[in-house]
Write a protein that holds these residues in place. Structure first.
Motif, PDB file in Angstrom:
ATOM      1  N   LYS A 112       0.828  -1.202   0.000  1.00 19.53           N
ATOM      2  CA  LYS A 112       0.000   0.000   0.000  1.00 19.53           C
ATOM      3  C   LYS A 112       0.862   1.250   0.000  1.00 19.53           C
ATOM      4  O   LYS A 112       1.872   1.317   0.696  1.00 19.53           O
ATOM      5  N   THR A 113       0.436   2.227  -0.784  1.00 17.61           N
ATOM      6  CA  THR A 113       1.044   3.552  -0.803  1.00 17.61           C
ATOM      7  C   THR A 113      -0.067   4.556  -0.532  1.00 17.61           C
ATOM      8  O   THR A 113      -1.245   4.202  -0.567  1.00 17.61           O
ATOM      9  N   PRO A 114       0.262   5.816  -0.301  1.00 14.72           N
ATOM     10  CA  PRO A 114      -0.800   6.814  -0.121  1.00 14.72           C
ATOM     11  C   PRO A 114      -1.711   6.939  -1.350  1.00 14.72           C
ATOM     12  O   PRO A 114      -2.872   7.299  -1.229  1.00 14.72           O
ATOM     13  N   GLU A 115      -1.201   6.617  -2.533  1.00 11.65           N
ATOM     14  CA  GLU A 115      -2.000   6.687  -3.751  1.00 11.65           C
ATOM     15  C   GLU A 115      -2.829   5.432  -3.988  1.00 11.65           C
ATOM     16  O   GLU A 115      -3.652   5.391  -4.883  1.00 11.65           O
ATOM     17  N   GLY A 116      -2.584   4.389  -3.232  1.00 13.16           N
ATOM     18  CA  GLY A 116      -3.296   3.122  -3.401  1.00 13.16           C
ATOM     19  C   GLY A 116      -2.325   1.958  -3.442  1.00 13.16           C
ATOM     20  O   GLY A 116      -1.142   2.110  -3.150  1.00 13.16           O
ATOM     21  N   GLU A 117      -2.821   0.797  -3.830  1.00 15.98           N
ATOM     22  CA  GLU A 117      -1.960  -0.386  -3.885  1.00 15.98           C
ATOM     23  C   GLU A 117      -1.099  -0.382  -5.142  1.00 15.98           C
ATOM     24  O   GLU A 117      -1.533   0.073  -6.200  1.00 15.98           O
ATOM     25  N   ARG A 118       0.122  -0.922  -5.013  1.00 20.73           N
ATOM     26  CA  ARG A 118       1.032  -1.070  -6.149  1.00 20.73           C
ATOM     27  C   ARG A 118       1.476  -2.514  -6.244  1.00 20.73           C
ATOM     28  O   ARG A 118       1.625  -3.203  -5.239  1.00 20.73           O
TER      29      ARG A 118
END
Length: 169
Positions: free
Chosen positions: A149-155
């Protein structure tokens, strides 16, 4: 508005030999080189009389407090760290100290080294083992898919290579 900040969770207590050396070098630089120079400046400034308007004295004393605080922090941290010298028995998996090459969906590759929280530096591609990406990578092998998870969503990333020796530049 309150200035209270809850204490940060303690980071992992692992460090590479290179990271330990860098911390010890910083302590030496601060304690044996910089602090005596600043002490000398403060001593000379104190001879000039009125200390309330003496910039060298005021800022020198402030710098001495900063140096002492940093040396105290580094010394306490070094006492509690565990230096990891050994490579893992299974070098095909990602563990502490590994250089890991990952590839994203667009085919862009990045190589990171998994290090302790005291030595991480993204400009040098050193990734703290406490970071979400490193936590997702630990224990995985080549060709494994890693989702984090990142602040922008899952990668999604794929592990392309794992090495315990520095990559050749």
């Amino acid at each position: 508005m309150s200035r209270y900040r809850p204490p940060r969770p303690k980071g992992s207590f692992y460090i590479t030999p290179e990271g330990e050396k860098a911390m010890r070098d910083e302590v030496f630089q601060l304690w044996k080189i910089e602090r005596p120079q600043v002490t000398s400046v403060v001593h000379e400034a104190a001879k000039n009389g009125d200390r309330s308007e003496n910039g060298d004295y005021i800022y020198g004393k402030k710098r001495l407090r900063e140096i002492d605080s940093r040396v105290r922090f580094l010394t306490n941290r070094l006492e509690n760290l565990k230096v990891i010298h050994d490579k893992p028995s299974d070098q095909s998996k990602v563990f502490f100290g590994a250089w890991v090459t990952v590839e994203d969906e667009q085919g862009k590759e990045n190589t990171y080294r998994i290090v302790g929280p005291d030595e991480f530096d993204l400009s040098q591609n050193k990734l703290s083992m406490d970071s979400p990406l490193a936590r997702a990578l630990l224990g995985k092998s080549i060709d494994d898919e890693v989702i984090f998870k990142t602040p922008e969503g899952e990668r999604d990333l794929y592990i392309v290579a794992v090495s315990y020796t520095p990559p050749q530049s």
